[in-house]
Design a protein around this motif. Structure first.
Motif, PDB file in Angstrom:
ATOM      1  N   LEU A 232      40.578  39.438  38.465  1.00  0.00           N
ATOM      2  CA  LEU A 232      41.843  40.069  38.102  1.00  0.00           C
ATOM      3  C   LEU A 232      41.719  41.581  38.255  1.00  0.00           C
ATOM      4  N   THR A 233      42.861  42.229  38.442  1.00  0.00           N
ATOM      5  CA  THR A 233      42.843  43.696  38.433  1.00  0.00           C
ATOM      6  C   THR A 233      42.673  44.150  36.993  1.00  0.00           C
ATOM      7  N   PRO A 234      42.158  45.375  36.791  1.00  0.00           N
ATOM      8  CA  PRO A 234      41.981  45.835  35.408  1.00  0.00           C
ATOM      9  C   PRO A 234      43.315  45.765  34.674  1.00  0.00           C
ATOM     10  N   ASN A 235      43.277  45.331  33.441  1.00  0.00           N
ATOM     11  CA  ASN A 235      44.462  45.227  32.585  1.00  0.00           C
ATOM     12  C   ASN A 235      45.470  44.168  33.022  1.00  0.00           C
TER      13      ASN A 235
ATOM     14  N   ASP B  65      32.398  43.971  35.947  1.00  0.00           N
ATOM     15  CA  ASP B  65      33.714  43.310  35.853  1.00  0.00           C
ATOM     16  C   ASP B  65      33.620  41.844  35.444  1.00  0.00           C
ATOM     17  N   SER B  66      32.511  41.423  34.845  1.00  0.00           N
ATOM     18  CA  SER B  66      32.398  39.984  34.575  1.00  0.00           C
ATOM     19  C   SER B  66      33.527  39.481  33.675  1.00  0.00           C
ATOM     20  N   LYS B  67      34.101  40.361  32.897  1.00  0.00           N
ATOM     21  CA  LYS B  67      35.218  39.946  32.029  1.00  0.00           C
ATOM     22  C   LYS B  67      36.474  39.622  32.830  1.00  0.00           C
ATOM     23  N   ARG B  68      36.525  40.131  34.064  1.00  0.00           N
ATOM     24  CA  ARG B  68      37.751  39.931  34.845  1.00  0.00           C
ATOM     25  C   ARG B  68      37.607  38.803  35.861  1.00  0.00           C
ATOM     26  N   ILE B  69      36.429  38.176  35.882  1.00  0.00           N
ATOM     27  CA  ILE B  69      36.199  37.155  36.907  1.00  0.00           C
ATOM     28  C   ILE B  69      36.402  35.753  36.325  1.00  0.00           C
TER      29      ILE B  69
ATOM     30  N   MET C 114      49.579  38.742  44.724  1.00  0.00           N
ATOM     31  CA  MET C 114      49.901  39.103  43.340  1.00  0.00           C
ATOM     32  C   MET C 114      49.187  40.395  42.948  1.00  0.00           C
ATOM     33  N   PRO C 115      49.903  41.274  42.254  1.00  0.00           N
ATOM     34  CA  PRO C 115      49.254  42.521  41.801  1.00  0.00           C
ATOM     35  C   PRO C 115      48.165  42.242  40.771  1.00  0.00           C
ATOM     36  N   GLU C 116      48.238  41.075  40.123  1.00  0.00           N
ATOM     37  CA  GLU C 116      47.239  40.759  39.099  1.00  0.00           C
ATOM     38  C   GLU C 116      45.886  40.406  39.700  1.00  0.00           C
ATOM     39  N   LEU C 117      45.900  39.996  40.973  1.00  0.00           N
ATOM     40  CA  LEU C 117      44.660  39.500  41.558  1.00  0.00           C
ATOM     41  C   LEU C 117      44.036  40.544  42.482  1.00  0.00           C
ATOM     42  N   GLU C 118      42.831  40.967  42.120  1.00  0.00           N
ATOM     43  CA  GLU C 118      42.135  41.922  42.968  1.00  0.00           C
ATOM     44  C   GLU C 118      41.488  41.187  44.144  1.00  0.00           C
TER      45      GLU C 118
ATOM     46  N   THR D 167      34.062  40.000  45.001  1.00  0.00           N
ATOM     47  CA  THR D 167      34.249  39.526  43.629  1.00  0.00           C
ATOM     48  C   THR D 167      32.979  39.707  42.807  1.00  0.00           C
ATOM     49  N   LEU D 168      31.862  39.356  43.417  1.00  0.00           N
ATOM     50  CA  LEU D 168      30.588  39.459  42.695  1.00  0.00           C
ATOM     51  C   LEU D 168      29.740  40.540  43.344  1.00  0.00           C
ATOM     52  N   ASP D 169      29.151  41.388  42.529  1.00  0.00           N
ATOM     53  CA  ASP D 169      28.369  42.509  43.049  1.00  0.00           C
ATOM     54  C   ASP D 169      26.951  42.081  43.378  1.00  0.00           C
ATOM     55  N   TYR D 170      26.593  42.207  44.624  1.00  0.00           N
ATOM     56  CA  TYR D 170      25.202  41.988  45.022  1.00  0.00           C
ATOM     57  C   TYR D 170      24.639  43.310  45.508  1.00  0.00           C
TER      58      TYR D 170
END
Ligand SMILES: Nc1ncnc2c1ncn2[C@@H]1O[C@H](COP(=O)(O)OP(=O)(O)O)[C@@H](O)[C@H]1O
Ligand SMILES: [Mg+2]
Lengths: 816, 221
Positions: free
Chosen positions: A236-239, A53-57, A89-93, A131-134
């Motif tokens: 962000l959530t996908p899309n 998900d690095s594109k969404r962070i 916000m629905p946009e924020l995961e 947020t970040l995968d460890y």
């Protein structure tokens, strides 16, 4: 066919050893530069690309906009995170705030281990790990940081704190931070194995800070304070639309803006920094301060240098191969009558070029390794040629070699394959001067570039010399300083230190004060000056000291007096501040006041302007004041001292003595001193790097161009050997012959000079605009560099022409 | 009929003047002929040979080769045509200096896309036939003129062309070497049915042919 052509190619390359060597060397210089720079670019481009998900962070950062210029802070105001989470916000995961912290000590009581100043510690909560995968080696991500006084360690850090212990056995063990803060280990995560700017090793739960805050950033939570320790990442959530989130952020910053600041044209805005920009965006810091981060501008310039070097190598190739074309005309004619098509010939010649390019490529791997060694100071430590053991870089190399092959080989191949067999077979020979025009243009291009590089190198050097030698307006000679430890502000210790220093024979003056007059750190405060109904807002920079400080640095008082004591705040302002206020006579401001934090502060003196930073920037309004903050937050934490100038050989000894005093007083900290002259040099670290790189680039550009020139001269003299013989027989002197042969080449260098001047002038003019204080772009720099180029070219040319002119004409005329 | 030239003209413009290199040349060549072209230096012999060999163009007239009209063919087609049917032998041999005898012989085959094994066999065959097996790994510079020309002829023959064009093939050779080459031509012509057109200055060499064509100032006489 392939084998056959390979054989021909190899034999041709060997037959023309000198030309092949010139080609290979020229190309390999360009290629090795490209390899090194490619490695740097690849290295820098591959940071933090691996997170899922690095594109969404995104990291939220703050930009401060003001009429004087924009400032950037990688942190955000603390309440922002809460405000964002509350909106759901629905946009924020995820909304993941965290705080960088700098503990003084971590203890493992069981083992009686203590570790000083651990790096890369943060306060975070579970959202960070969402947020970040460890990879979790022990414990689980779920609620690892929900409770106060818990900590998650990286594998590397765990191995330091708990040597030789099974990672899973560490869960539930306790560490003590700063003597008083206990933390229970709830998880161990694997360190990221790929390139990352997220270098954290210890994650304390955020709730720990609510009670015992080591940073004072966490509890210091109001909207009007931005600390770079307070970081905020979101996923962000996908899309989800980034624009929507930005709108919300804009709304929040608008809602909380301070009216006073808006009134003077200042505002701040939140910025969503994509994770992939972290490494490049020089506006915002990352977390490892030792890390040399790349700026895109530098990479671009390096790329340009590599490109030029490559182009020049290609030009040599084109020049030498078209010049030599007639030698291969016969082969072409024969091949054509035997049935070769033009296409086949083109491929044959391109194949030969490829062979040379690959030889150059192999050589340049060796050269690149050398370059990496030479420039190790300029290149991030993680870069070496092993970066190339990867599919993408290898593909890059192959592509580069193919491009270089096409660039340098296609035109000669086209010319060569275009020969009509009939004209070759008729023994007419191919007119040797064919394409001489093109070669001239290309050589002019080469030498223009070389000339531009020479001028740039000279002017950059001149500017550096100018700014380093220019009087800063205060004394720097033989003055050094060091910082007393933050953690130990006790005034008695400082006094004791000063007293011991004064006793040292080599030290002539000592003073305790703030930062030296010119330094990297700035303190400033917004002040308001009222004169009648006119109000002037300024940002006033501050330096702290007493009369000794004033003396040691040789600051000049123009009017009034110095501040009297430490209990009342009094200020000595500089001339630039007067100018800003529109006051001519220094005396007339004495006794007036300015307002800061709703308090009136008296101006008691005026000092002469001096440069507070590098000469890249202008002199700013500044004030000198005493130490009025009380001992706990004292600004007097820098000891400046002056060494006896006439005994500079004994300075190292004195420094060693100071260090041993330090060990006695501050045993827990390391001693670090700096000479004022070095500090000033460090202002120009960037420029000095540019200067060194430029010198190298110039040397290489000259080398490649001269190699090409040498090749052309060799070819020309070879071709004219008979003419030279005839001229000699009829009585031409050596000098006349040499002039005759040199003339056309010197013309080329001359034209290149004329082309280079305006380009170099324009480029350097723009570069100098980056400095508030500029050296002259003197005419002699241009003329001198032109003459230098001419002399270099003349030497190169004469090596060959004189040899050719000396050949016994009987010999050259007998052949055929 | 192998080839046919009808009213061929070739000229160059020099100083506003048209200089004719070939003037109204008519020529029919049957398969199996052995023609010698003669004439003083500068009379257009080489030019004519090059036109026949399709290495050079012409300005007017018709040229048919094996029922293809060469004058209307595209460059590429023309190249394919001579690649397949014509072998060239030059006065100055024109071997590639960087290649050995064997490699020189192999080269035309490379451009005709023969397989490796096939090429080897053909080259070996030629070396055998011309008695130069022992020289196969030498470079042209290591051979005498006669030997070089032998290689030149072998190279022209290797892909079994229908027509051999030889421009003064013995011009650089002594009389004994000349005789050897001429005998070779004769044998090729009579035993293998190869058509040969040669340019020569020597009446003796011309006599090997079945027909003599005389040129003067670009005209047949
Ligand atoms: N491209 C050309 N331009 C001008 N004159 C040419 C050209 N090619 C050949 N010639 C001239 O045409 C004449 C015939 O040439 P050539 O066929 O080589 O004669 P030969 O082979 O019979 O000695 C010569 O006078 C030569 O100079
Ligand atoms: Mg001739």
């Amino acid at each position: 066919m392939f084998k056959n052509n390979l054989k021909i190619a190899l034999r041709n390359i060997l037959k023309n050893k000198v030309f092949s060597l010139i080609n290979i060397i020229g190309l390999s210089i360009g290629l090795s530069a490209a390899f090194v720079i490619g490695a740097i670019i690849y290295y820098d481009m591959t940071f933090d690309k691996f997170h899922s998900d690095s594109k969404r962070i995104y990291r939220i950062t703050t930009a401060f906009l003001s009429p004087e210029g924009d400032f950037y802070n990688a942190g955000v105001t603390v309440p922002l995170a809460g405000a964002l989470s509350d909106l759901n916000m629905p946009e924020l995961e995820t909304v993941a705030p965290f705080f960088t912290a700098y503990p003084l000590r971590v203890e493992n009581k069981k083992l009686d281990f203590s570790f000083k100043n651990p790096e890369f510690v943060i306060y975070a909560d579970d959202d960070y790990f969402r947020t970040l995968d460890y990879i979790w080696l022990a414990g689980t991500q779920k609620e690892a940081l929900s409770a106060p006084n818990t900590v998650v360690l990286s594998e590397a850090r765990a191995q330091i704190y708990f040597p030789d212990q099974e990672l899973t056995s560490l869960i539930g063990k306790t560490l003590i931070y700063n003597d008083t803060i206990p933390a229970l280990v709830t998880g161990i995560v694997a360190n990221f194995t790929q390139r990352t700017d997220l270098v954290f090793e210890e994650f304390l739960s955020l709730k720990t800070a609510d009670v015992q805050d080591m940073t004072s950033a966490v509890v210091d939570a109001h909207w009007h304070n931005t600390n770079s320790a307070s970081q905020l990442f979101v996923k962000l959530t996908p899309n989800a639309s980034k624009i929507e989130v930005q709108k919300v952020l804009d709304g929040i910053s608008k809602e909380h803006e301070a009216k006073e600041r808006v009134a003077i044209g200042r505002s701040n805005s939140f910025y969503m920094q994509p994770l992939s920009d972290l490494h490049f965006d020089s506006n915002y810091n990352t977390f490892d301060f030792d890390d040399q981060r790349a700026s895109l501008l530098v990479l671009r310039n390096l790329g340009l240098v590599a490109l030029f070097l490559l182009l020049l190598g290609c030009i040599n190739f084109i020049n030498l191969n078209t010049a030599q074309a007639s030698q291969r005309a016969k082969e072409i004619g024969i091949r054509k009558t035997l049935g070769s098509s033009k296409k086949q010939l083109i491929f044959q010649f391109l194949g030969e070029t490829l062979l040379l390019t690959m030889a150059a490529g192999a050589l340049s791997l060796v050269l690149a390794n050398g370059l990496l060694g030479i420039f190790s100071d300029y290149i991030p430590a993680g870069i070496d040629l092993s970066l190339y053991y990867d599919a993408l870089p290898i593909l890059g190399i192959v592509t580069l070699l193919l491009i270089v092959t096409l660039l340098s080989g296609f035109y000669p191949a086209l010319i060569l394959s275009g020969y009509k067999p009939i004209s070759v077979l008729k023994n007419e020979g191919v007119k040797a001067n064919q394409r001489a025009g093109l070669r001239k243009y290309l050589t002019v291009f080469q030498f223009s570039i070389a000339q531009i590089f020479i001028i740039a190198t000279l002017l950059v050097g001149k500017q550096l010399h100018y700014i380093m030698k220019k009087d800063m307006g205060f004394k720097t000679d033989a003055i050094a300083y060091f910082y007393t430890p933050w953690s130990d502000p006790a005034p008695e210790k400082k006094e004791r230190f000063i007293a011991k220093l004064e006793a040292l024979p080599m030290i002539t003056e000592v003073t305790l004060g703030g930062n030296p007059p010119a330094s990297f750190s700035t303190h400033s405060m917004g002040v308001l000056f009222q004169q009648g109904d006119q109000e002037v807002n300024s940002d006033l920079q501050l330096i702290y000291g007493d009369a000794d400080y004033f003396n040691i640095y040789g600051l000049q008082l123009l009017a009034g007096r110095l501040p009297l004591n430490d209990t009342i705040r009094e200020y000595v302002v500089n001339q630039t501040y007067l100018k800003q206020l529109g006051i001519e006579n220094p005396e007339s401001i004495i006794g007036k006041t300015f307002k800061a934090d709703d308090e009136n502060h008296p101006i008691v003196g005026v000092m002469q302007d001096f440069h507070q930073r590098s000469l890249k920037t202008k002199i700013e309004p500044m004030a000198f004041t005493g130490d009025t903050n009380g001992s706990r937050r004292s600004q007097f934490r820098v000891v400046s001292f002056k060494l006896a100038t006439e005994h500079s050989s004994q300075w190292p000894e004195t420094i060693a003595q100071i260090e041993s005093i330090w060990k006695g007083i501050y045993p827990a900290s390391d001693f670090e001193h700096r000479f004022m002259d070095d500090t000033i040099e460090r202002f120009y670290a960037q420029e000095r790097k540019v200067s060194v790189l430029l010198r190298w680039a110039t040397g290489l550009v000259i080398l490649i161009s001269c190699l090409g020139l040498l090749g052309l001269v060799m070819y020309t003299t070879q071709r004219r050997i008979k003419e030279i013989g005839i001229r000699k027989v009829v009585g031409a002197s050596l000098l006349q012959l040499n002039m005759l042969l040199c003339k056309e080449f010197l013309m080329v260098v001359g034209v290149a000079f004329l082309i280079a001047i305006p380009i170099a002038w324009w480029g350097m003019y723009n570069w100098l605009q980056g400095f508030a204080f500029k050296t002259n772009m003197s005419w002699w720099v241009f003329v001198g560099s032109g003459l230098a180029m001419l002399v270099i070219a003349l030497i190169i040319i004469s090596i060959r022409t004189i040899a050719a002119a000396r050949v016994n004409p009987v010999k050259s005329l007998r052949s055929e | 009929m192998l080839l046919e030239l009808n009213n061929i003209f070739k000229w160059v413009n020099s100083g506003g003047q048209r200089i004719f290199l070939l003037k109204d040349i008519n020529l029919q060549v049957e398969e199996g002929e052995f023609i010698s072209i003669m004439g003083p230096s500068g009379s257009g012999k080489s030019t004519l040979l090059n036109v026949i060999g399709m290495l050079d163009g012409f300005d007017e007239g018709e040229y048919n080769f094996l029922d293809e009209s060469v004058h209307t063919l595209k460059e590429k087609h023309r190249a394919n045509l001579y690649k397949e049917y014509i072998g060239f032998v030059f006065q100055s041999y024109h071997l590639l200096d960087e290649l050995t005898v064997q490699e020189n012989l192999e080269m035309p085959l490379l451009y005709k896309k023969y397989k490796g094994a096939e090429r080897k066999a053909m080259v070996a065959d030629m070396l055998d036939r011309f008695n130069i097996v022992g020289k196969k790994d030498l470079f042209p510079a290591q051979l005498s003129g006669g030997q070089q020309q032998l290689v030149g002829v072998a190279r022209a023959l290797i892909a079994s062309p229908k027509l051999i064009l030889a421009d003064e093939p013995t011009g650089n050779l002594n009389s004994q070497q000349s005789a050897e080459i001429m005998e070779l031509f004769k044998k090729l012509n009579q035993e293998d049915g190869v058509t040969i057109i040669q340019v020569t200055h020597s009446e003796k060499n011309a006599a090997y042919g079945s027909r003599i064509l005389k040129l003067l100032d670009g005209r047949k006489v």
